[in-house]
Design a protein around this motif. Sequence first.
Motif, PDB file in Angstrom:
ATOM      1  N   GLN A 144       0.834  -1.202   0.000  1.00 46.40           N
ATOM      2  CA  GLN A 144       0.000   0.000   0.000  1.00 46.40           C
ATOM      3  C   GLN A 144       0.869   1.253   0.000  1.00 46.40           C
ATOM      4  OE1 GLN A 144      -0.747   2.422   2.480  1.00 46.40           O
ATOM      5  NE2 GLN A 144       0.523   1.651   4.138  1.00 46.40           N
ATOM      6  N   LYS A 147       1.669   1.961  -3.422  1.00 48.03           N
ATOM      7  CA  LYS A 147       0.447   2.228  -4.176  1.00 48.03           C
ATOM      8  C   LYS A 147       0.037   1.067  -5.085  1.00 48.03           C
ATOM      9  CE  LYS A 147       1.149   7.212  -4.021  1.00 48.03           C
ATOM     10  NZ  LYS A 147       1.239   8.484  -4.776  1.00 48.03           N
ATOM     11  N   GLN A 148       0.420  -0.129  -4.691  1.00 47.94           N
ATOM     12  CA  GLN A 148      -0.021  -1.331  -5.395  1.00 47.94           C
ATOM     13  C   GLN A 148      -1.215  -1.902  -4.615  1.00 47.94           C
ATOM     14  OE1 GLN A 148       3.288  -3.993  -6.183  1.00 47.94           O
ATOM     15  NE2 GLN A 148       4.653  -2.286  -6.647  1.00 47.94           N
ATOM     16  N   TYR A 149      -2.335  -1.223  -4.727  1.00 42.47           N
ATOM     17  CA  TYR A 149      -3.462  -1.475  -3.848  1.00 42.47           C
ATOM     18  C   TYR A 149      -4.104  -2.849  -4.068  1.00 42.47           C
ATOM     19  CZ  TYR A 149      -2.962   3.550  -3.154  1.00 42.47           C
ATOM     20  OH  TYR A 149      -2.463   4.800  -2.871  1.00 42.47           O
ATOM     21  N   LYS A 150      -4.198  -3.291  -5.286  1.00 47.53           N
ATOM     22  CA  LYS A 150      -4.851  -4.567  -5.564  1.00 47.53           C
ATOM     23  C   LYS A 150      -4.125  -5.718  -4.876  1.00 47.53           C
ATOM     24  CE  LYS A 150      -6.554  -7.406  -9.395  1.00 47.53           C
ATOM     25  NZ  LYS A 150      -6.649  -7.539 -10.875  1.00 47.53           N
ATOM     26  N   GLU A 151      -2.800  -5.764  -5.013  1.00 48.50           N
ATOM     27  CA  GLU A 151      -2.013  -6.830  -4.368  1.00 48.50           C
ATOM     28  C   GLU A 151      -2.063  -6.691  -2.854  1.00 48.50           C
ATOM     29  OE1 GLU A 151      -1.052  -4.798  -6.693  1.00 48.50           O
ATOM     30  OE2 GLU A 151      -0.032  -5.836  -8.342  1.00 48.50           O
ATOM     31  N   SER A 152      -2.039  -5.455  -2.369  1.00 48.47           N
ATOM     32  CA  SER A 152      -2.095  -5.211  -0.927  1.00 48.47           C
ATOM     33  C   SER A 152      -3.387  -5.757  -0.336  1.00 48.47           C
ATOM     34  CB  SER A 152      -1.970  -3.714  -0.644  1.00 48.47           C
ATOM     35  OG  SER A 152      -2.106  -3.438   0.727  1.00 48.47           O
ATOM     36  N   ILE A 153      -4.491  -5.525  -1.014  1.00 52.80           N
ATOM     37  CA  ILE A 153      -5.793  -5.991  -0.522  1.00 52.80           C
ATOM     38  C   ILE A 153      -5.834  -7.513  -0.439  1.00 52.80           C
ATOM     39  CG2 ILE A 153      -8.243  -6.159  -1.136  1.00 52.80           C
ATOM     40  CD1 ILE A 153      -7.969  -3.274  -2.251  1.00 52.80           C
ATOM     41  N   GLN A 154      -5.237  -8.192  -1.402  1.00 59.58           N
ATOM     42  CA  GLN A 154      -5.238  -9.660  -1.394  1.00 59.58           C
ATOM     43  C   GLN A 154      -4.482 -10.205  -0.177  1.00 59.58           C
ATOM     44  OE1 GLN A 154      -6.999 -11.655  -3.404  1.00 59.58           O
ATOM     45  NE2 GLN A 154      -7.812  -9.771  -4.328  1.00 59.58           N
ATOM     46  N   LYS A 157      -6.553  -9.499   3.042  1.00 56.69           N
ATOM     47  CA  LYS A 157      -7.666 -10.427   3.225  1.00 56.69           C
ATOM     48  C   LYS A 157      -7.190 -11.745   3.821  1.00 56.69           C
ATOM     49  CE  LYS A 157     -10.854  -8.761  -0.365  1.00 56.69           C
ATOM     50  NZ  LYS A 157     -11.484  -9.081  -1.680  1.00 56.69           N
ATOM     51  N   LEU A 176      -5.269   1.842   3.532  1.00 56.84           N
ATOM     52  CA  LEU A 176      -5.752   1.565   2.178  1.00 56.84           C
ATOM     53  C   LEU A 176      -7.027   2.349   1.872  1.00 56.84           C
ATOM     54  CD1 LEU A 176      -5.183  -2.287   1.892  1.00 56.84           C
ATOM     55  CD2 LEU A 176      -4.365  -0.583   0.263  1.00 56.84           C
ATOM     56  N   MET A 180      -7.559   5.303  -0.888  1.00 62.70           N
ATOM     57  CA  MET A 180      -8.464   5.020  -2.004  1.00 62.70           C
ATOM     58  C   MET A 180      -9.733   5.864  -1.905  1.00 62.70           C
ATOM     59  SD  MET A 180      -7.912   0.883  -2.167  1.00 62.70           S
ATOM     60  CE  MET A 180      -8.879   0.635  -3.661  1.00 62.70           C
TER      61      MET A 180
END
Length: 402
Positions: A144, A147-154, A157, A176, A180
């Motif tokens: 995060q 700013k690689q938010y998609k990978e960070s969210i995975q 989770k 995050l 966002m």
Amino acid sequence: MLRITNNRILTSLGLLLLVTCIACQNDLRTETRIPPVPTAIDPEKWQNTAIEALTNLIRRRIDTDNNLYKRAKIYLAQEKYSQAETDINQAISLKDNTADYYLLRGKILMELDKTDLALADAQRAEGLQKDTPELYILLADILQEKKQYKESIQYLKTAMQMAPYESNAYFVQGMLQSRMADTTAGIQSLRYALVLNPKLLRAYNQLSNVYTRLGDIQNALYFNELAIKRYPSKAILHLDRGKIYQKTMHLDSAVYSFKKAVALEPTLVEAQAEIGHIYFKWKSYYTSLKAYENVLKYQPDYPQIQYLIGLSYEKLGNDEKATEFYTLESQRNPENRLAMAGLWRIENRKLNRYNPGSIFAKSPEVQAVPRTLDTSRITIKTIQPRRTIQLGSDSTRKITIK
């Protein structure tokens, strides 16, 4: 008679044994003492004792890599990041296939703002089959920041499925969400992180920063004050408080907070610089000069610091010292027009001093940068004549010519 006598003897022996047991029990009770409740252990004292013990073992070369790793963990807790990095580097050089070592170094590098190196170590720990919420939270936090938010969210989770009540996970989630553009949800996550762990300093800082950005100064100060009460010796918290006051133009309070930060951590150049800026605004140039000199002392590459010192000297009327620092700034950054303008002003004053009639004299060596007009940006429009308003004729009025 013999049978009765034997019964009496047995009865007497039984009574004697019972009395003896009771007596023994009483003695045990009187000898039993409840130990006093131990006082709370001072964490700093415990950590220092542990460091001494680990250092002794390391000197004796007993389980060296593991003891270096343990000592690095303590240094990280004490925020002695350079010492922690040195220890964990040595541990990895002795044993380079331990996931825990790379995970710890990733945390240390993250604190040192070496994000790319921290990510490499976290991924190395993952490659060595490390499978813990701690690792996935670290990966989510690093990503995060990048700013690689998609990978960070995975990763986040996965971590929250494994540890649904981990405060650091909610902190990363709050970061995050804030980044966002879901500020309301971000604030809720950060607040919940503090509910789970009231010692989470980063959550206090982030909440204070978010509220400051939103212009909610009351809540910004509230969370900053909570953090200071828990960590009164953290200079960064007083720096943040000064910035909040500075934003609301309470400059006296801002200076007080910045000075408190400097008293706790003299090397905190950002606080020194802010003190210099405020005193310069107040035209207290000598005080601003001293603050800027402290910045130069601890961080010689601070942006425009040579120029700021030169400007303070110029305001104090010391053109010689001002020229010295303007020159240093222009040598380090030739594109700094402010430093060049300062040199021109001083040179112009010198020429006017010897030639008062030459008001617009310019130095042959240092020319002011001319202000050119960029004709490509000019839009030429033809002037339109004013419109004539047709009012029509008034049929009710008749003109009689005689």
